[in-house]
Enzyme design. Structure first.
Site, mmCIF file in Angstrom:
data_model
loop_
_atom_site.group_PDB
_atom_site.id
_atom_site.type_symbol
_atom_site.label_atom_id
_atom_site.label_comp_id
_atom_site.label_asym_id
_atom_site.label_seq_id
_atom_site.Cartn_x
_atom_site.Cartn_y
_atom_site.Cartn_z
ATOM 1 N N GLN A 1 0.820 -0.974 -0.028
ATOM 2 C CA GLN A 1 0.318 0.164 -0.091
ATOM 3 C C GLN A 1 0.852 1.218 -0.021
ATOM 4 O OE1 GLN A 1 -2.992 1.970 3.108
ATOM 5 N NE2 GLN A 1 -3.848 0.550 1.943
ATOM 6 N N ILE B 1 -5.649 -0.758 -1.314
ATOM 7 C CA ILE B 1 -6.190 0.540 -1.448
ATOM 8 C C ILE B 1 -7.292 0.973 -0.358
ATOM 9 C CG2 ILE B 1 -6.816 2.464 -3.015
ATOM 10 C CD1 ILE B 1 -5.833 0.755 -5.266
ATOM 11 N N ASP B 2 -7.120 1.954 0.444
ATOM 12 C CA ASP B 2 -8.070 2.281 1.256
ATOM 13 C C ASP B 2 -8.939 3.439 0.491
ATOM 14 O OD1 ASP B 2 -7.103 0.585 3.245
ATOM 15 O OD2 ASP B 2 -5.955 2.104 3.896
ATOM 16 N N ILE B 3 -10.261 3.248 0.667
ATOM 17 C CA ILE B 3 -11.079 4.189 -0.021
ATOM 18 C C ILE B 3 -12.202 4.683 0.740
ATOM 19 C CG2 ILE B 3 -12.738 4.564 -2.135
ATOM 20 C CD1 ILE B 3 -11.078 2.542 -3.451
ATOM 21 N N TYR C 1 -7.633 7.028 0.263
ATOM 22 C CA TYR C 1 -7.392 7.704 1.336
ATOM 23 C C TYR C 1 -6.055 7.110 1.916
ATOM 24 C CZ TYR C 1 -8.233 8.448 6.454
ATOM 25 O OH TYR C 1 -8.033 8.851 7.885
#
Length: 219
Positions: free
Chosen positions: A99, A125-127, A138
């Site tokens: 990440q 992936i942080d969304i 994010y």
């Protein structure tokens, strides 16, 4: 595929809630033994304190987890260089989740995939939704949302050599009130590699719904 995700913070197993707080829930090794008995398809271990504290992976802990784990194991957290990846694979890790490194040094994706293959890399992936209900990447380290286009950014990183994408909904994290179906549907229509959906799952129906909108696996 059903994939439990174990979140590690300072070597302890924790549960997070919308990325804002974490609660201690036990020993990661005990959790791995439980999931061995449940015969889950895979397991993902994410050390959320490694990147936050700018530390390397805790290889001793990972080796202990790997030795107990009877299913394919993915690890993410603190991976900064090819040497980290090589050591992790030597400990029995099947895939690594990138990440922070993927965004800060995208070339690392290409370098690792050239040696170990695309199937060994998961792009995490942080969304998070914006005030205007748009999806944005994010950054959990800075607590900021990226101004870059979501789809273009994901495609650029995939092209460097990613085998799967782990999409984590920040707004659904730890809430247990249903997943972000719209997000999974949006991304699955745009990319052609497997998507792992993470966040908000609380029932078998949630899992069915995620698969129906394009998820290849549910975490």
């Amino acid at each position: 595929r059903i994939i439990p995700v174990l979140t590690i913070e300072n070597n302890l197993l924790v549960k997070t809630y919308k990325f804002s707080k974490s609660k201690y829930i036990g020993d990661p090794l005990n959790a791995v033994r439980i999931f061995n008995e449940k015969e889950v398809d895979e397991i993902i271990v994410i050390d959320i304190s490694a990147s936050k504290q700018n530390k390397s992976p805790n290889f001793e802990l990972i080796e202990n987890i790997s030795s107990q784990c009877l299913m394919p194991l993915t690890y993410g957290g603190g991976i900064k260089a090819i040497s980290d990846a090589k050591r992790l694979f030597s400990l029995g890790i099947e895939k690594i989740s990138l990440q922070s490194a993927a965004f800060e040094n995208p070339e690392i994706i290409y370098q690792i995939s050239e040696i170990f293959g695309k199937q060994s890399i998961i792009l995490s992936i942080d969304i998070k939704r914006t005030f205007f209900n748009k999806f944005k990447i994010y950054n959990y380290l800075t607590r900021n949302k990226s101004s870059k286009d979501l789809i273009e950014t994901i495609k650029e990183l995939i092209d460097l050599g990613v085998g799967e994408v782990l999409l984590n909904s920040v707004d659904k994290d730890g809430v247990l009130k249903g997943p972000e179906l719209e997000l999974i549907e949006l991304i699955s229509d745009k990319i052609d590699i497997p998507i792992i959906a993470l966040g908000g799952v609380s029932s078998l129906q949630d899992i069915k719904d995620l698969v129906n909108v394009g998820a290849s696996a549910v975490a």
